[in-house]
Write a protein that holds these residues in place. Structure first.
Motif, mmCIF file in Angstrom:
data_model
loop_
_atom_site.group_PDB
_atom_site.id
_atom_site.type_symbol
_atom_site.label_atom_id
_atom_site.label_comp_id
_atom_site.label_asym_id
_atom_site.label_seq_id
_atom_site.Cartn_x
_atom_site.Cartn_y
_atom_site.Cartn_z
ATOM 1 N N SER A 1 1.621 7.081 -6.571
ATOM 2 C CA SER A 1 0.469 7.912 -6.919
ATOM 3 C C SER A 1 0.782 9.388 -6.699
ATOM 4 N N ARG B 1 0.829 -1.208 0.000
ATOM 5 C CA ARG B 1 0.000 0.000 0.000
ATOM 6 C C ARG B 1 0.862 1.257 0.000
ATOM 7 N N LEU C 1 -12.793 2.146 -12.632
ATOM 8 C CA LEU C 1 -11.642 2.994 -12.299
ATOM 9 C C LEU C 1 -11.008 3.665 -13.506
ATOM 10 N N ASP D 1 0.952 4.102 -2.862
ATOM 11 C CA ASP D 1 0.643 5.484 -2.484
ATOM 12 C C ASP D 1 1.769 6.424 -2.887
ATOM 13 N N GLN E 1 -10.133 -2.201 -3.949
ATOM 14 C CA GLN E 1 -10.852 -1.165 -4.700
ATOM 15 C C GLN E 1 -9.954 -0.488 -5.718
ATOM 16 N N ARG E 2 -8.637 -0.647 -5.588
ATOM 17 C CA ARG E 2 -7.686 -0.022 -6.497
ATOM 18 C C ARG E 2 -7.196 -0.985 -7.570
ATOM 19 N N CYS E 3 -7.612 -2.228 -7.486
ATOM 20 C CA CYS E 3 -7.143 -3.263 -8.409
ATOM 21 C C CYS E 3 -7.918 -3.170 -9.728
#
Length: 149
Positions: A43, A36, A117, A40, A83-85
């Motif tokens: 990003s 994570r 997404l 992050d 949720q980010r996959c």
């Protein structure tokens, strides 16, 4: 159904799930946190976030990735990575269908097509003649390198 007909009627191999799905995840919470934090950090820097998970056989790569996609632990749920996959694919050495490059690519394309997404323009890119022809199953089988591109 014969193999060529099966390949044409089933665009991508749908068996790319994990054999560990639904299993208890433990002792690797640190890896979820590290994953994570890496995502992050990318990003924030403006780079497209992504991570390559490597390790020896039995190191826990499949368990970690399964927990990312289908979290069962408090740590997995708390990390919020599912949720980010955008897409996933699990290879199974005992099932050769899961390692066929064109099926891998088409499976990811179908998942990306359905992902909320991605921006709306993604579907339009897939409709471009050069892209749609490259993603035709027969073309993918004949030219897997082009499909990968």
């Amino acid at each position: 159904m014969s193999e060529p007909q099966e390949q044409m009627s089933s665009i991508a191999y749908r068996g790319s799930t994990s054999l560990l799905q639904g299993q208890r995840f433990y002792c690797r919470e640190w890896a979820l946190d590290k994953l994570r934090r890496c995502l992050d950090a990318h990003s924030v820097s403006g780079q497209a976030p992504g991570v390559l998970v490597t390790g020896e056989a039995g190191a826990g790569k499949t368990a970690l990735c399964t927990e990312v996609v289908w979290p069962t632990s408090q740590a997995g749920l708390g990390a919020g990575l599912s949720q980010r996959c955008l897409a996933f694919h699990f290879c199974h050495r005992e099932d050769q269908r899961s390692t066929v490059p064109w099926k891998f690519v088409l499976g990811l394309v179908e998942q990306l097509r359905a992902s909320p997404l991605l921006p709306p323009g993604y579907e339009e890119i897939l409709k471009r003649p050069s892209v749609s022809s490259a993603l035709e199953p027969l073309n993918c089988q004949k030219h897997p390198e082009d499909t990968f591109k």
